[in-house]
Write an enzyme that holds these catalytic residues in place. Structure first.
Site, short mmCIF file in Angstrom:
data_model
loop_
_atom_site.label_atom_id
_atom_site.label_comp_id
_atom_site.label_asym_id
_atom_site.label_seq_id
_atom_site.Cartn_x
_atom_site.Cartn_y
_atom_site.Cartn_z
N HIS A 106 157.01 -41.47 -8.11
CA HIS A 106 157.02 -40.62 -9.30
C HIS A 106 156.62 -39.19 -8.94
O HIS A 106 157.27 -38.23 -9.37
CB HIS A 106 156.08 -41.18 -10.35
CG HIS A 106 155.91 -40.30 -11.55
ND1 HIS A 106 156.73 -40.38 -12.65
CD2 HIS A 106 155.02 -39.29 -11.81
CE1 HIS A 106 156.35 -39.47 -13.54
NE2 HIS A 106 155.31 -38.80 -13.05
N GLU A 107 155.56 -39.05 -8.14
CA GLU A 107 155.13 -37.71 -7.74
C GLU A 107 156.17 -37.05 -6.85
O GLU A 107 156.37 -35.82 -6.92
CB GLU A 107 153.77 -37.78 -7.04
CG GLU A 107 152.65 -38.35 -7.89
CD GLU A 107 152.52 -37.65 -9.24
OE1 GLU A 107 152.81 -36.44 -9.32
OE2 GLU A 107 152.12 -38.32 -10.22
#
Length: 238
Positions: A106-107
């Site tokens: 996600h990051e």
């Protein structure tokens, strides 16, 4: 003196808006913690840690100027476009669980957004100083407005406008986070970091995390509505 302005003498019914917002936020926070904890115990088939998965995703996307580093805490993960760092928490950096890989991916999604010039991310970045100033200045202005002019005064109105900037930041954050999660799920599947059987578990973790941003936006909107009801009308102090 209008109903709800007595501060100890009158009951303020708009306070229920704050309570509803706080309840939504608490539920969302509990949900993400329990979901992450559940799937933190499920080791990925590739045995990749969050840090290793992040590095592989970044290189697959052609990104070599982002540094993956460890930060203290739990679920304190974030991408910082100012210094090109992808910061992974204690529970993600060295963990090989499907939850950790999902959060790391996600990051990475944010790093890819930054590389591509994703418009909502750019807009959110430009709103950061405005939102920080607005959230800090809103209540002092409203209090000064009540002292010198009463509800509906110019200072109260300016305070509400400043608080609106913080609310706008929360709203713009939603598409940024949703898009990063979609990118994460797709890329970990495409390059084989997670199997098709593991992907649904990662989706659940990211969906729970996304709910915290929805809750934050909802709480901010409810607080703004309360400010408008209390202080955004005509001056009724006499």
């Amino acid at each position: 003196m209008p109903y709800g302005y007595g501060y100890g003498y009158y009951f303020d019914p708009t306070y229920f808006l704050v309570l509803i917002g706080a309840l939504i936020s608490l539920i969302a926070s509990a949900r993400v913690k329990t979901t992450f904890h559940k799937y933190s115990g499920m080791r990925s088939m590739t045995n990749m840690t969050g840090a290793q998965a992040a590095q592989r995703i970044l290189h697959h996307a052609g990104i070599y100027d982002v540094r993956v580093q460890h930060v203290a805490g739990s679920l304190t993960d974030h991408y910082d476009p100012r210094n090109k760092t992808l910061n992974l928490s204690d529970t993600v950096y060295g963990s090989a669980s499907v939850a950790a890989v999902g959060v790391a991916a996600h990051e990475c999604g944010h790093a890819i957004q930054d590389q591509e010039g994703y418009a909502p991310l750019r807009i959110r970045g430009s709103l950061v100083p405005v939102a920080n100033f607005g959230s800090a200045a809103a209540w002092p202005l409203i209090i000064l407005g009540l002292i010198f002019g009463g509800a509906g005064s110019l200072l109260c109105t300016v305070g509400i406008v400043f608080f609106s900037a913080a609310v706008l930041f929360q709203i713009v954050t939603l598409p940024v986070e949703f898009n990063a999660s979609r990118r994460a799920v797709q890329i970990v599947g495409d390059i084989g970091i997670l199997s098709s059987e593991e992907l649904p578990y990662t989706k659940r973790v990211l969906k729970a995390a996304a709910l915290t941003y929805v809750a934050g936006a909802a709480a901010a909107i409810l607080q703004l509505l309360r400010l408008i009801i209390l202080f955004g009308g005509k001056d009724n102090s006499d």
